[in-house]
Motif scaffolding. Sequence first.
Motif, PDB file in Angstrom:
ATOM      1  N   LEU A 140      13.758  -2.244  -2.213  1.00 59.66           N
ATOM      2  CA  LEU A 140      14.563  -3.295  -1.580  1.00 59.66           C
ATOM      3  C   LEU A 140      13.832  -3.793  -0.328  1.00 59.66           C
ATOM      4  N   VAL A 141      13.725  -5.115  -0.206  1.00 61.62           N
ATOM      5  CA  VAL A 141      12.959  -5.709   0.902  1.00 61.62           C
ATOM      6  C   VAL A 141      13.792  -6.768   1.623  1.00 61.62           C
ATOM      7  N   ASP A 142      13.728  -6.755   2.958  1.00 68.38           N
ATOM      8  CA  ASP A 142      14.338  -7.831   3.746  1.00 68.38           C
ATOM      9  C   ASP A 142      13.605  -7.912   5.077  1.00 68.38           C
ATOM     10  N   ASP A 143      13.939  -8.919   5.886  1.00 69.59           N
ATOM     11  CA  ASP A 143      13.193  -9.065   7.149  1.00 69.59           C
ATOM     12  C   ASP A 143      13.765  -8.198   8.266  1.00 69.59           C
ATOM     13  N   VAL A 144      15.097  -8.229   8.443  1.00 70.70           N
ATOM     14  CA  VAL A 144      15.702  -7.561   9.599  1.00 70.70           C
ATOM     15  C   VAL A 144      16.784  -6.577   9.161  1.00 70.70           C
TER      16      VAL A 144
ATOM     17  N   GLY B  93       0.809  -1.222   0.000  1.00 72.28           N
ATOM     18  CA  GLY B  93       0.000   0.000   0.000  1.00 72.28           C
ATOM     19  C   GLY B  93       0.837   1.265   0.000  1.00 72.28           C
ATOM     20  N   ARG B  94       2.049   1.191   0.552  1.00 71.33           N
ATOM     21  CA  ARG B  94       2.925   2.373   0.562  1.00 71.33           C
ATOM     22  C   ARG B  94       3.595   2.613  -0.790  1.00 71.33           C
ATOM     23  N   TRP B  95       3.693   1.563  -1.635  1.00 71.43           N
ATOM     24  CA  TRP B  95       4.556   1.674  -2.818  1.00 71.43           C
ATOM     25  C   TRP B  95       3.881   1.401  -4.152  1.00 71.43           C
ATOM     26  N   ARG B  96       2.634   0.922  -4.137  1.00 70.36           N
ATOM     27  CA  ARG B  96       1.966   0.561  -5.387  1.00 70.36           C
ATOM     28  C   ARG B  96       2.011   1.734  -6.361  1.00 70.36           C
ATOM     29  N   GLY B  97       2.441   1.484  -7.588  1.00 66.38           N
ATOM     30  CA  GLY B  97       2.486   2.525  -8.621  1.00 66.38           C
ATOM     31  C   GLY B  97       3.728   3.402  -8.541  1.00 66.38           C
ATOM     32  N   GLN B  98       4.528   3.230  -7.504  1.00 71.67           N
ATOM     33  CA  GLN B  98       5.701   4.112  -7.341  1.00 71.67           C
ATOM     34  C   GLN B  98       7.021   3.394  -7.556  1.00 71.67           C
ATOM     35  N   VAL B  99       6.978   2.080  -7.737  1.00 69.99           N
ATOM     36  CA  VAL B  99       8.208   1.321  -7.992  1.00 69.99           C
ATOM     37  C   VAL B  99       7.983   0.375  -9.170  1.00 69.99           C
ATOM     38  N   ASP B 100       9.079   0.040  -9.852  1.00 67.00           N
ATOM     39  CA  ASP B 100       8.998  -0.804 -11.045  1.00 67.00           C
ATOM     40  C   ASP B 100       9.376  -2.243 -10.768  1.00 67.00           C
ATOM     41  N   VAL B 101      10.101  -2.474  -9.682  1.00 64.20           N
ATOM     42  CA  VAL B 101      10.588  -3.820  -9.392  1.00 64.20           C
ATOM     43  C   VAL B 101      10.905  -3.928  -7.892  1.00 64.20           C
ATOM     44  N   VAL B 102      10.745  -5.149  -7.361  1.00 60.57           N
ATOM     45  CA  VAL B 102      11.141  -5.433  -5.978  1.00 60.57           C
ATOM     46  C   VAL B 102      12.430  -6.253  -6.030  1.00 60.57           C
ATOM     47  N   ALA B 103      13.394  -5.912  -5.177  1.00 61.23           N
ATOM     48  CA  ALA B 103      14.610  -6.718  -5.030  1.00 61.23           C
ATOM     49  C   ALA B 103      14.671  -7.246  -3.606  1.00 61.23           C
ATOM     50  N   GLY B 104      15.066  -8.511  -3.447  1.00 61.98           N
ATOM     51  CA  GLY B 104      15.170  -9.103  -2.114  1.00 61.98           C
ATOM     52  C   GLY B 104      16.456  -9.882  -1.976  1.00 61.98           C
ATOM     53  N   VAL B 105      17.013  -9.883  -0.741  1.00 63.30           N
ATOM     54  CA  VAL B 105      18.286 -10.556  -0.485  1.00 63.30           C
ATOM     55  C   VAL B 105      18.040 -11.973   0.022  1.00 63.30           C
ATOM     56  N   GLU B 106      18.753 -12.933  -0.554  1.00 62.64           N
ATOM     57  CA  GLU B 106      18.685 -14.328  -0.114  1.00 62.64           C
ATOM     58  C   GLU B 106      18.964 -14.418   1.390  1.00 62.64           C
ATOM     59  N   ALA B 107      18.210 -15.158   2.158  1.00 59.23           N
ATOM     60  CA  ALA B 107      17.098 -15.968   1.739  1.00 59.23           C
ATOM     61  C   ALA B 107      15.747 -15.381   2.156  1.00 59.23           C
ATOM     62  N   ARG B 108      15.756 -14.706   3.323  1.00 61.18           N
ATOM     63  CA  ARG B 108      14.448 -14.268   3.824  1.00 61.18           C
ATOM     64  C   ARG B 108      13.869 -13.121   3.012  1.00 61.18           C
ATOM     65  N   GLY B 109      14.733 -12.382   2.325  1.00 59.24           N
ATOM     66  CA  GLY B 109      14.233 -11.348   1.419  1.00 59.24           C
ATOM     67  C   GLY B 109      13.485 -11.929   0.230  1.00 59.24           C
ATOM     68  N   PHE B 110      13.764 -13.212  -0.071  1.00 61.95           N
ATOM     69  CA  PHE B 110      13.008 -13.888  -1.145  1.00 61.95           C
ATOM     70  C   PHE B 110      11.585 -14.224  -0.679  1.00 61.95           C
ATOM     71  N   ILE B 111      11.507 -14.699   0.585  1.00 58.72           N
ATOM     72  CA  ILE B 111      10.201 -15.125   1.113  1.00 58.72           C
ATOM     73  C   ILE B 111       9.239 -13.944   1.149  1.00 58.72           C
ATOM     74  N   LEU B 112       9.793 -12.770   1.443  1.00 56.53           N
ATOM     75  CA  LEU B 112       8.971 -11.558   1.490  1.00 56.53           C
ATOM     76  C   LEU B 112       8.812 -10.922   0.117  1.00 56.53           C
ATOM     77  N   GLY B 113       9.889 -10.843  -0.615  1.00 60.49           N
ATOM     78  CA  GLY B 113       9.905 -10.020  -1.823  1.00 60.49           C
ATOM     79  C   GLY B 113       9.101 -10.574  -2.976  1.00 60.49           C
ATOM     80  N   ALA B 114       9.131 -11.900  -3.168  1.00 64.94           N
ATOM     81  CA  ALA B 114       8.431 -12.453  -4.332  1.00 64.94           C
ATOM     82  C   ALA B 114       6.910 -12.302  -4.218  1.00 64.94           C
ATOM     83  N   PRO B 115       6.295 -12.668  -3.080  1.00 58.93           N
ATOM     84  CA  PRO B 115       4.844 -12.442  -2.981  1.00 58.93           C
ATOM     85  C   PRO B 115       4.486 -10.962  -2.954  1.00 58.93           C
TER      86      PRO B 115
END
Length: 173
Positions: free
Chosen positions: A119-123, A46-68
Amino acid sequence: MTVAETLAAHTAEVPDFPKAGVLFKDFNPLFAAPAAFAEVLEDIAGRWRGQVDVVAGVEARGFILGAPLAQRMDIGFVPIRKVGKLPGETVSCEYDLEYGSAVVEVAADAFADAHRVLLVDDVLATGGTAAAACELIERAGGRIAGIEMLLELRFLAGRDKLDGYVVNAIQVD
Ligand SMILES: O=P(O)(O)OC[C@H]1O[C@H](OP(=O)(O)OP(=O)(O)O)[C@H](O)[C@@H]1O
Ligand SMILES: Nc1ncnc2[nH]cnc12
């Protein structure tokens, strides 16, 4: 319940993992609870819809969050991987984190068509991982629109390594 309360209710704390003195924040309870997980993802989307073109996440927990998260926002996902896992030309960066050091890589052309990156990650702990990911994204041609972490361990001052970036995270002491 606020998103912070939902997150707190679905986070386990594990003392002395993976080494003595570290209080490990484990989000497996969140990942196992579909309604709570969806609430947390939608809060970020909700904070980013329409304002970013791609999500990047760092292995491994950034994948669990970033892909969905990327799917939910109807945009693509780029994996930033630990060294030696990606085929083709890559850019890489070595960094220190709260309990060790590592090397991460991203495909050299990952951001050729998509310039605004979330960019997305858990911690966010010492910030070493996030700072290395930012360096990689920019070297691969991306522009970081923002950084989303579930939790920020304030006492480790990771935010200081991310000066100039928008960083959203629920802060804990
Ligand atoms: O702010 P820092 O001190 O750099 O620490 C944060 C990083 O540490 C954890 O990943 P880890 O390297 O343990 O990998 P994992 O996701 O594969 O468990 C976490 O998921 C962040 O990526
Ligand atoms: N305390 C912690 N809990 C979970 N992941 C981490 N990554 C770095 N420090 C961490």
